[in-house]
Design a protein around this motif. Structure first.
Motif, mmCIF file in Angstrom:
data_model
loop_
_atom_site.group_PDB
_atom_site.id
_atom_site.type_symbol
_atom_site.label_atom_id
_atom_site.label_comp_id
_atom_site.label_asym_id
_atom_site.label_seq_id
_atom_site.Cartn_x
_atom_site.Cartn_y
_atom_site.Cartn_z
ATOM 1 N N MET A 59 -5.544 3.043 -0.665
ATOM 2 C CA MET A 59 -5.444 2.551 -1.630
ATOM 3 C C MET A 59 -6.679 2.343 -2.596
ATOM 4 O O MET A 59 -6.743 2.396 -3.854
ATOM 5 C CB MET A 59 -4.864 0.914 -1.645
ATOM 6 C CG MET A 59 -3.789 0.813 -1.237
ATOM 7 S SD MET A 59 -2.148 1.995 -1.852
ATOM 8 C CE MET A 59 -2.903 1.312 -3.907
ATOM 9 N N ASP B 19 0.779 -1.216 -0.178
ATOM 10 C CA ASP B 19 -0.038 0.127 0.075
ATOM 11 C C ASP B 19 0.889 1.313 -0.017
ATOM 12 O O ASP B 19 1.995 1.151 -0.204
ATOM 13 C CB ASP B 19 -0.897 -0.068 1.295
ATOM 14 C CG ASP B 19 -0.542 0.045 2.392
ATOM 15 O OD1 ASP B 19 0.692 0.700 2.629
ATOM 16 O OD2 ASP B 19 -0.908 0.050 3.651
ATOM 17 N N ASP C 104 -5.839 -0.262 2.992
ATOM 18 C CA ASP C 104 -5.649 -0.989 2.074
ATOM 19 C C ASP C 104 -6.975 -1.419 1.269
ATOM 20 O O ASP C 104 -6.847 -2.399 0.394
ATOM 21 C CB ASP C 104 -4.944 -2.399 2.620
ATOM 22 C CG ASP C 104 -5.715 -3.292 3.559
ATOM 23 O OD1 ASP C 104 -6.687 -2.481 4.182
ATOM 24 O OD2 ASP C 104 -5.583 -4.164 3.695
ATOM 25 N N SER D 214 -4.390 -2.768 -3.659
ATOM 26 C CA SER D 214 -5.082 -3.141 -2.742
ATOM 27 C C SER D 214 -4.915 -4.553 -2.229
ATOM 28 O O SER D 214 -4.210 -5.370 -2.872
ATOM 29 C CB SER D 214 -6.709 -2.956 -2.909
ATOM 30 O OG SER D 214 -7.002 -4.083 -3.898
#
Length: 342
Positions: free
Chosen positions: A199, A64, A266, A94
């Motif tokens: 992300m 990330d 993330d 991600s």
């Protein structure tokens, strides 16, 4: 032939505070340092990769937007390469993007992220090929103890060192997600998305927009905090905390949006806000998704099974079972859910 190169002093190292039940997570650089990352990369290669294949071993790594990510990824990759394992770097992604790559490439994977934790944290989510989990009962304890030994004694290096290459996977990931749900026939929707500087700022324009070269969907995306910044200058990327939803709630009302989405750091966790700016209960979302999947599986002649964790409302299994699906309850934690899925 192997040789050992020391990565730390010879004192005994204890990584139990860093390596948890189902992932690696700690503060950088006091708990999670470059030498520790290199030792973990070598240990992951030994315990998970080399023990599970007779072919040329390889892994895939993503990360990330946290500032510590690149050097930790490099150290982990070097440790794996030292043990004779090839490394495919997919860069910023991600967590589910890394899992997708693990499945498509059929390679074990390592995702460098601390999810929704504050900026000073970083970590790793590990998986076997096909995104099958690596947790305390499936190899993570052995990874920890091997890494502790390598930190004390040095990482042994092979003469047939692994190669490190790079690969772009975002477009394939976006296509895969588009294929899961056909939105082309949807009525036009205005959606506010709060990426929290995580992300989601990369994946949402690719999946729901046209940044990956895909056709436009009937969606108008109103972006909040899409700039990738692992210091989280606006708010923590943790949508479970009510204060982190306030900007999204206000923007949904201000723009007259149909709904709002808030992602964690993330982008593997999403919280939904309705058109009034009110949070939608996660169990309600689970039930809606579960019922849709039950209908799809039955239409294709398969027995539908929905996995949920133990903090999900009883409404979810009740509705799924009434619709003809089977439910499986697991402990809280992504590795426990993935273990059942595998």
């Amino acid at each position: 032939m192997t040789s050992s190169q020391p990565t730390a002093n010879s004192a005994t190292v204890d990584l139990t505070g860093l390596v948890k039940a189902y992932d690696v997570r700690g503060t950088y650089p006091d708990q999670f340092s470059v030498p520790v990352a290199r030792a973990l990369g070598a240990a992951f290669a030994d315990v998970v990769v080399l023990a599970g294949t007779s072919e040329r071993p390889a892994i895939v790594i993503g990360n990330d937007m946290r500032p510590s990510g690149p050097e930790l990824v490099d150290a982990f990759a070097q440790g794996a390469a030292d043990r004779g394992v090839d490394v495919v770097l997919i860069g910023l992604c991600s967590t589910d993007g890394l899992y997708h790559a693990s499945g498509v490439l059929d390679l074990p994977g390592a995702m460098f992220t601390a999810s929704h934790n504050p900026a000073e944290y970083n970590g790793i989510k590990l998986c076997r090929a096909g995104a099958r989990p690596v947790g305390e009962a499936t190899g993570l304890v052995e990874v920890r103890t091997t890494a502790e030994r390598y930190l004390a004694e040095g990482v042994p290096t092979t003469t047939d060192r692994g190669q490190i290459t790079q690969r772009e996977t975002l477009t394939d990931y976006a296509v895969f997600l588009r294929d899961l749900v056909d939105l082309t026939g949807s009525r036009p929707l205005k959606v506010v998305v709060d990426a929290g500087n995580g992300m989601g700022g990369l994946t949402v324009p690719a999946v729901l927009g046209t940044e990956a070269g895909l056709e436009a969907l009937p969606l108008e995306i109103v972006p909040l905090y899409f700039e990738l910044d692992g210091t989280f200058p606006n708010h923590e990327a943790n949508p479970l905390e009510p204060e982190n939803l306030r900007d999204l709630q206000a923007a949904v009302v201000e723009h007259g949006a149909d709904l709002g989405l808030a992602f964690d750091g993330d982008a593997d966790r999403c919280f939904v806000v309705d058109e009034r700016g009110e949070p939608v209960n996660p169990s309600a979302v689970t039930a809606l998704v579960g019922l849709r999947e039950v209908a799809r599986e039955k239409a294709e002649g398969r027995e539908p099974t929905i996995i949920h964790n133990l903090i999900t409302s009883q409404v979810v299994p009740d509705l799924v079972q009434a619709a003809g699906g089977r439910t499986v309850r697991t402990r809280v934690g992504h590795s426990f859910i993935k273990e059942q899925m595998a």
